[in-house]
Every structure is written in structure tokens, then in C-alpha cells.
Design a protein around this motif. Structure first.
Motif, mmCIF file in Angstrom:
data_model
loop_
_atom_site.group_PDB
_atom_site.id
_atom_site.type_symbol
_atom_site.label_atom_id
_atom_site.label_comp_id
_atom_site.label_asym_id
_atom_site.label_seq_id
_atom_site.Cartn_x
_atom_site.Cartn_y
_atom_site.Cartn_z
ATOM 1 N N ASN A 81 37.158 35.190 38.878
ATOM 2 C CA ASN A 81 38.163 35.179 37.966
ATOM 3 C C ASN A 81 38.007 36.040 36.711
ATOM 4 N N SER A 82 38.883 36.248 35.918
ATOM 5 C CA SER A 82 38.649 37.332 34.874
ATOM 6 C C SER A 82 37.384 36.937 34.077
ATOM 7 N N GLY A 83 36.585 37.708 33.662
ATOM 8 C CA GLY A 83 35.323 37.629 33.184
ATOM 9 C C GLY A 83 33.999 37.422 33.909
ATOM 10 N N ASN A 84 34.248 37.179 35.170
ATOM 11 C CA ASN A 84 33.090 37.225 36.085
ATOM 12 C C ASN A 84 32.645 38.827 36.340
ATOM 13 N N GLY A 118 20.491 62.642 39.337
ATOM 14 C CA GLY A 118 20.375 61.821 38.164
ATOM 15 C C GLY A 118 21.036 60.459 37.999
ATOM 16 N N ARG A 119 22.304 60.547 38.796
ATOM 17 C CA ARG A 119 23.229 59.471 39.047
ATOM 18 C C ARG A 119 22.411 57.911 39.494
ATOM 19 N N ASP A 120 22.914 57.002 38.961
ATOM 20 C CA ASP A 120 22.331 55.894 39.332
ATOM 21 C C ASP A 120 23.123 55.427 40.816
ATOM 22 N N TYR A 121 22.586 55.296 41.855
ATOM 23 C CA TYR A 121 23.252 54.873 43.021
ATOM 24 C C TYR A 121 23.050 53.436 43.201
ATOM 25 N N ASP A 122 22.777 52.682 42.310
ATOM 26 C CA ASP A 122 22.159 51.294 42.769
ATOM 27 C C ASP A 122 23.802 50.549 43.107
ATOM 28 N N ILE A 123 23.913 49.072 43.273
ATOM 29 C CA ILE A 123 25.119 48.396 43.525
ATOM 30 C C ILE A 123 25.719 48.396 42.140
ATOM 31 N N PHE A 124 27.148 48.893 42.332
ATOM 32 C CA PHE A 124 27.975 48.786 41.158
ATOM 33 C C PHE A 124 28.386 47.516 40.558
ATOM 34 N N SER A 125 28.443 47.389 39.235
ATOM 35 C CA SER A 125 28.851 46.081 38.744
ATOM 36 C C SER A 125 30.027 46.321 37.603
ATOM 37 N N PHE A 126 30.980 45.748 37.494
ATOM 38 C CA PHE A 126 32.023 45.568 36.500
ATOM 39 C C PHE A 126 32.484 44.253 36.101
ATOM 40 N N GLN A 127 32.856 43.952 35.278
ATOM 41 C CA GLN A 127 33.674 42.741 34.640
ATOM 42 C C GLN A 127 35.119 42.507 34.929
ATOM 43 N N PHE A 181 31.504 43.498 49.012
ATOM 44 C CA PHE A 181 31.576 42.636 47.674
ATOM 45 C C PHE A 181 30.222 41.689 47.867
ATOM 46 N N LYS A 182 29.168 42.132 47.231
ATOM 47 C CA LYS A 182 27.879 41.492 47.288
ATOM 48 C C LYS A 182 27.716 40.206 46.551
ATOM 49 N N GLY A 183 28.689 39.870 45.593
ATOM 50 C CA GLY A 183 28.251 38.783 44.613
ATOM 51 C C GLY A 183 28.936 38.907 43.133
ATOM 52 N N MET A 184 28.881 37.829 42.626
ATOM 53 C CA MET A 184 29.315 37.935 41.127
ATOM 54 C C MET A 184 28.558 36.938 40.205
ATOM 55 N N ASP A 185 28.702 37.203 39.086
ATOM 56 C CA ASP A 185 28.064 36.191 37.990
ATOM 57 C C ASP A 185 29.095 35.509 37.237
#
Length: 185
Positions: A81-84, A118-127, A181-185
Motif C-alpha cells: 500500500n502507499s507508504g510501504n 562506485g554505484r551501489d548495486y544492492d537491492i533497490f528500495s523505494f517508498q 519483488f523481494k519484500g516490503m516493510d
């Protein structure tokens, strides 16, 4: 006296009209982006692409926005949902020629000659819903369950529109994102 007032009135009226036609008018922002026209054009191109593309899928979601979500592996968790905060791996490519323009996976960046030192190639996260990603992602990820692998086909109005800021993405490009889609908070 009346003639003088009428003359002043017409002088002011003509002055206002002349000033509003000024080429340096700060309210003149140029042509308006044709969202409806581009969606119509893109929807025809997407239909044509889907008729010939060999894409394995469990099912397809044709969102009312024009975005197509091709679910390849279904997740079992809930939808965000919005905000996750959403966590994902992705590979972005152009529908027109399949060229990869962005990814958060280092070996794919290297293989496609888009690696940035130098770029961070970790899992991408966004709200979700915060406007931190293209609008197409905010729309599409709401339709996915955490754990899903999918292909997102995003019409240009929900991507980068007619922007000329990225030399790997021509204006009005239809984008394809392979997402995990790995997961969410």
C-alpha cells in the motif's frame, strides 16, 4: 472629458493585450504533453509487441492505466500500500529494441556495458506512492504480491514521457522492467 477617458481605457486595454502576448511570458510553458495521444499510440505498440513476444507467464494483468503486468512467478505475501517500502531487483529495457538502460544487478550492468564504478548495486528500495520512482512503478507494484517475479510494460506517459535527459532512453519510449519483488516493510 469622456473622450479622454475612453482613450485612456483603450490605451490600457491595448497595453494589457500587448503585454500578455509577450514571447517572454513566464506562463507560456510551451506545448502540453499529449498523455491521451501517447497512451493511444503506446497501447497499439504494446498489443503488437505482445502478439509476437515469447514470454512465459502465469497470467497477465492489463491495468486500466495501460500498464501490462506479466506475472511469471506468483508471490504469496500481501500487496503493498502507499507508504510501504518496496525492495526489488530490476532490469529496465526498451520495448523498441530490447536494449538494457538500467539495472541494480551488477553482472547485468557489466554485460550490457552500463556499469558505473562506485554505484551501489544492492537491492533497490523505494517508498510506494512517494513519487521517488516513475509513476508506472507506483501503479504496477500495487498489483504485485511480495515475492512475485514479473515483467512490467510501461507506456511512455507513466515512464519518462518526452524527457531528453537520458541518452539511453529516447523520448516517449515504452519501457519493460523485469522485476523480482523481494519484500516490503
Amino acid at each position: 472629458m469622456i473622450l479622454q477617458r475612453v482613450s485612456i481605457f483603450f490605451f490600457l486595454l491595448i497595453s494589457i493585450a500587448f503585454v500578455s502576448c509577450d514571447a517572454q511570458n513566464p506562463f507560456d510553458t510551451g506545448p502540453v504533453y499529449d498523455t491521451a495521444g501517447n497512451l493511444e499510440r503506446d497501447s497499439l505498440l504494446i498489443v503488437e509487441y505482445l502478439e509476437t513476444a515469447d514470454i512465459d507467464s502465469l497470467y497477465r494483468i492489463h491495468d486500466p492505466s495501460g500498464i501490462v503486468i506479466i506475472v511469471q512467478e506468483e508471490g504469496v505475501a500481501s500487496r503493498p500500500n502507499s507508504g510501504n517500502v518496496v525492495y526489488t531487483n530490476y532490469v529496465g529495457s526498451l520495448m523498441s529494441d530490447g536494449s538494457v538502460f538500467d539495472t541494480n544487478i551488477e553482472n547485468i550492468a557489466i554485460d550490457n556495458d552500463i556499469f558505473v564504478e562506485g554505484r551501489d548495486y544492492d537491492i533497490f528500495s523505494f517508498q510506494l506512492g512517494a513519487g521517488n520512482v516513475i509513476q508506472g512503478w507506483d501503479i504496477a507494484f500495487r498489483r504485485l504480491r511480495s515475492g512475485t517475479k514479473a515483467k512490467l510494460i510501461i507506456p511512455s506517459p507513466y515512464g519518462y514521457r518526452d524527457s531528453e535527459n537520458n541518452d539511453r532512453i529516447p523520448p516517449n519510449s515504452i519501457l519493460i522492467f523485469d522485476v523480482d519483488f523481494k519484500g516490503m516493510d
